[in-house]
Design a protein around this motif. Structure first.
Motif, PDB file in Angstrom:
ATOM      1  N   TYR A 140      29.776  31.793  32.108  1.00 11.82           N
ATOM      2  CA  TYR A 140      29.668  33.216  32.400  1.00 11.82           C
ATOM      3  C   TYR A 140      29.260  33.441  33.854  1.00 11.82           C
ATOM      4  CZ  TYR A 140      30.011  33.839  27.383  1.00 11.82           C
ATOM      5  OH  TYR A 140      30.464  33.812  26.083  1.00 11.82           O
ATOM      6  N   TYR A 141      29.862  34.486  34.432  1.00 20.07           N
ATOM      7  CA  TYR A 141      29.591  34.886  35.809  1.00 20.07           C
ATOM      8  C   TYR A 141      29.506  36.410  35.834  1.00 20.07           C
ATOM      9  CZ  TYR A 141      31.977  30.369  36.152  1.00 20.07           C
ATOM     10  OH  TYR A 141      32.372  29.080  35.958  1.00 20.07           O
ATOM     11  N   ALA A 142      28.687  36.955  36.719  1.00 18.85           N
ATOM     12  CA  ALA A 142      28.582  38.405  36.846  1.00 18.85           C
ATOM     13  C   ALA A 142      28.535  38.790  38.318  1.00 18.85           C
ATOM     14  CB  ALA A 142      27.345  38.924  36.123  1.00 18.85           C
ATOM     15  N   ILE A 143      29.179  39.911  38.623  1.00 18.02           N
ATOM     16  CA  ILE A 143      29.235  40.416  39.994  1.00 18.02           C
ATOM     17  C   ILE A 143      28.889  41.897  39.973  1.00 18.02           C
ATOM     18  CG2 ILE A 143      30.673  40.722  42.044  1.00 18.02           C
ATOM     19  CD1 ILE A 143      32.533  38.542  40.863  1.00 18.02           C
ATOM     20  N   TYR A 144      28.094  42.322  40.926  1.00 24.41           N
ATOM     21  CA  TYR A 144      27.778  43.740  41.093  1.00 24.41           C
ATOM     22  C   TYR A 144      28.247  44.184  42.477  1.00 24.41           C
ATOM     23  CZ  TYR A 144      25.408  48.086  41.930  1.00 24.41           C
ATOM     24  OH  TYR A 144      25.177  49.400  42.237  1.00 24.41           O
ATOM     25  N   PRO A 145      28.855  45.414  42.555  1.00 27.78           N
ATOM     26  CA  PRO A 145      29.170  46.319  41.453  1.00 27.78           C
ATOM     27  C   PRO A 145      30.548  46.032  40.876  1.00 27.78           C
ATOM     28  CG  PRO A 145      29.625  47.412  43.529  1.00 27.78           C
ATOM     29  CD  PRO A 145      29.072  46.051  43.879  1.00 27.78           C
ATOM     30  N   PHE A 146      30.785  46.504  39.676  1.00 27.51           N
ATOM     31  CA  PHE A 146      32.085  46.313  39.029  1.00 27.51           C
ATOM     32  C   PHE A 146      33.219  46.863  39.891  1.00 27.51           C
ATOM     33  CE2 PHE A 146      35.509  48.081  36.435  1.00 27.51           C
ATOM     34  CZ  PHE A 146      35.915  46.960  35.715  1.00 27.51           C
ATOM     35  N   SER A 147      32.976  48.012  40.514  1.00 31.31           N
ATOM     36  CA  SER A 147      34.022  48.693  41.285  1.00 31.31           C
ATOM     37  C   SER A 147      34.475  47.916  42.511  1.00 31.31           C
ATOM     38  CB  SER A 147      33.533  50.079  41.713  1.00 31.31           C
ATOM     39  OG  SER A 147      32.362  49.971  42.500  1.00 31.31           O
ATOM     40  N   ALA A 148      33.695  46.923  42.938  1.00 36.17           N
ATOM     41  CA  ALA A 148      34.034  46.178  44.155  1.00 36.17           C
ATOM     42  C   ALA A 148      34.884  44.943  43.881  1.00 36.17           C
ATOM     43  CB  ALA A 148      32.758  45.758  44.869  1.00 36.17           C
ATOM     44  N   VAL A 149      35.133  44.639  42.596  1.00 37.62           N
ATOM     45  CA  VAL A 149      35.745  43.361  42.231  1.00 37.62           C
ATOM     46  C   VAL A 149      37.229  43.511  41.912  1.00 37.62           C
ATOM     47  CG1 VAL A 149      35.656  41.404  40.635  1.00 37.62           C
ATOM     48  CG2 VAL A 149      33.545  42.591  41.296  1.00 37.62           C
ATOM     49  N   SER A 150      38.015  42.593  42.459  1.00 37.95           N
ATOM     50  CA  SER A 150      39.421  42.457  42.094  1.00 37.95           C
ATOM     51  C   SER A 150      39.620  41.010  41.670  1.00 37.95           C
ATOM     52  CB  SER A 150      40.324  42.806  43.282  1.00 37.95           C
ATOM     53  OG  SER A 150      41.676  42.603  42.944  1.00 37.95           O
ATOM     54  N   PHE A 151      39.709  40.777  40.360  1.00 41.27           N
ATOM     55  CA  PHE A 151      39.714  39.409  39.837  1.00 41.27           C
ATOM     56  C   PHE A 151      41.136  38.950  39.529  1.00 41.27           C
ATOM     57  CE2 PHE A 151      38.942  36.412  36.176  1.00 41.27           C
ATOM     58  CZ  PHE A 151      38.486  35.377  36.982  1.00 41.27           C
ATOM     59  N   ASN A 152      41.525  37.814  40.099  1.00 43.52           N
ATOM     60  CA  ASN A 152      42.878  37.287  39.933  1.00 43.52           C
ATOM     61  C   ASN A 152      42.903  35.998  39.109  1.00 43.52           C
ATOM     62  OD1 ASN A 152      41.680  35.533  41.688  1.00 43.52           O
ATOM     63  ND2 ASN A 152      43.285  35.597  43.235  1.00 43.52           N
ATOM     64  N   LYS A 153      41.910  35.859  38.223  1.00 42.19           N
ATOM     65  CA  LYS A 153      41.819  34.695  37.336  1.00 42.19           C
ATOM     66  C   LYS A 153      41.595  33.396  38.090  1.00 42.19           C
ATOM     67  CE  LYS A 153      44.591  36.860  33.709  1.00 42.19           C
ATOM     68  NZ  LYS A 153      45.660  36.699  32.716  1.00 42.19           N
ATOM     69  N   ASN A 154      40.896  33.485  39.192  1.00 41.95           N
ATOM     70  CA  ASN A 154      40.503  32.290  39.951  1.00 41.95           C
ATOM     71  C   ASN A 154      39.024  32.431  40.275  1.00 41.95           C
ATOM     72  OD1 ASN A 154      40.047  30.170  41.679  1.00 41.95           O
ATOM     73  ND2 ASN A 154      41.711  30.654  43.084  1.00 41.95           N
ATOM     74  N   ILE A 155      38.188  31.747  39.519  1.00 42.09           N
ATOM     75  CA  ILE A 155      36.747  31.912  39.660  1.00 42.09           C
ATOM     76  C   ILE A 155      36.238  31.379  40.994  1.00 42.09           C
ATOM     77  CG2 ILE A 155      35.897  29.718  38.699  1.00 42.09           C
ATOM     78  CD1 ILE A 155      34.664  33.286  37.860  1.00 42.09           C
ATOM     79  N   ASN A 156      37.017  30.538  41.640  1.00 34.79           N
ATOM     80  CA  ASN A 156      36.615  29.971  42.925  1.00 34.79           C
ATOM     81  C   ASN A 156      37.043  30.823  44.111  1.00 34.79           C
ATOM     82  OD1 ASN A 156      37.523  27.154  41.176  1.00 34.79           O
ATOM     83  ND2 ASN A 156      35.427  27.387  41.912  1.00 34.79           N
ATOM     84  N   SER A 157      37.713  31.924  43.833  1.00 41.69           N
ATOM     85  CA  SER A 157      38.153  32.798  44.920  1.00 41.69           C
ATOM     86  C   SER A 157      38.293  34.219  44.393  1.00 41.69           C
ATOM     87  CB  SER A 157      39.488  32.302  45.495  1.00 41.69           C
ATOM     88  OG  SER A 157      39.879  33.075  46.603  1.00 41.69           O
ATOM     89  N   VAL A 158      37.159  34.887  44.237  1.00 43.01           N
ATOM     90  CA  VAL A 158      37.135  36.253  43.707  1.00 43.01           C
ATOM     91  C   VAL A 158      37.043  37.236  44.872  1.00 43.01           C
ATOM     92  CG1 VAL A 158      35.943  37.896  42.222  1.00 43.01           C
ATOM     93  CG2 VAL A 158      36.030  35.469  41.599  1.00 43.01           C
ATOM     94  N   LYS A 159      37.935  38.187  44.874  1.00 38.63           N
ATOM     95  CA  LYS A 159      37.986  39.176  45.956  1.00 38.63           C
ATOM     96  C   LYS A 159      36.941  40.270  45.716  1.00 38.63           C
ATOM     97  CE  LYS A 159      41.311  42.401  48.050  1.00 38.63           C
ATOM     98  NZ  LYS A 159      42.705  42.903  47.942  1.00 38.63           N
TER      99      LYS A 159
END
Length: 259
Positions: free
Chosen positions: A126-145
């Motif tokens: 499990y991983y969490a990033i704040y804020p939700f609105s800032a995240v664009s996830f491309n299914k690569n946990i090693n390179s999250v935009k």
């Protein structure tokens, strides 16, 4: 200045400038067969001083806010082998969800609720990033935009919580546990600026910072396993200015808070 967890830069010139970035949210959709959902309660570890999003000068700390939401990512992998050819491969599965708004208790601890599709596996990450609105996830946990807004909406007493960036340390569980304790690390600097030379009685409704030939905004790619930011920094999406807005003008003698 380089932080061991992630790079962050502060430019000092005519005025103090901190890294900010423009907000952009192009969330990926994750398709799959949904049978049952697992409800998980996530608690932000209050022992970690960086795990906050709103300044509380009275306590010399920064607190979570009731409106905060996380992007919570669940990762599993399965090993497969072809009995005929002997070929082996790994199948990776990701599920990224928006948490509920933070619930703040009397001790200023924040809890969030996230729901995942029920899965059978021997290990869950499990991983969490704040804020939700800032995240664009491309299914690569090693390179999250991740991005930050170039315009921030501060108040007299605090910086803009949505102009903050926090990334949790990974948590591994043998099951889809009903609760997790997560520790977060701040990826940007929280700055307090006193503007000099203004007349008594004046108010401030907007503050603008600019640094020629310096990238003060844009997106970065973060490795959520290590917390390291991409060496490319703000990549090609850059802006050299930051604007701080006040819905209610503040007294010019008050400090300006921003990230």
């Amino acid at each position: 200045m380089k932080n061991s967890f992630i790079e962050k830069i502060i430019f000092v010139g005519v005025m103090l400038v901190s890294i900010v970035a423009c907000q952009k949210h192009d969330e990926d959709a994750f398709d799959g067969l949904i049978s049952e959902q697992v409800k998980m309660v996530i608690t932000a570890d209050n022992a970690v001083e960086d795990s906050r999003t709103v300044l509380n000068e009275a306590r010399s700390k920064v607190d979570w806010s009731a409106g905060d939401k996380l992007c919570v990512i669940e990762y599993t992998s399965s090993e497969y082998s072809d009995p005929w050819s002997g070929d082996q491969w790994t199948e990776e599965n990701f599920d990224a969800v928006e948490s509920s708004s933070a619930n703040i208790d009397a001790l200023n601890r924040a809890t969030f609720t996230a729901k995942f599709t029920e899965e059978k596996n021997s290990e869950f990450n499990y991983y969490a990033i704040y804020p939700f609105s800032a995240v664009s996830f491309n299914k690569n946990i090693n390179s999250v935009k991740i991005t930050l807004p170039s315009e921030q909406n501060s108040t007299e007493k605090s910086f803009d919580g949505s102009a903050d960036l926090l990334v949790s340390k990974p948590v591994t569980s043998q099951t889809q546990a009903p609760s997790l304790m997560m520790q977060f690390k701040r990826l940007v600097s929280v700055c307090k600026l006193n503007i000099k030379g203004l007349q008594a009685g004046m108010t401030i409704s907007k503050v603008a910072f600019k640094a020629e030939n310096k990238a003060l905004s844009g997106f970065v790619y973060v490795d959520c396993e290590t917390g390291d930011v991409s060496s490319a920094g703000f990549c090609n999406n850059t802006n050299n200015n930051v604007v701080i807005n006040y819905a209610t003008p503040i007294d010019a003698a008050k400090p300006v808070f921003f990230t």
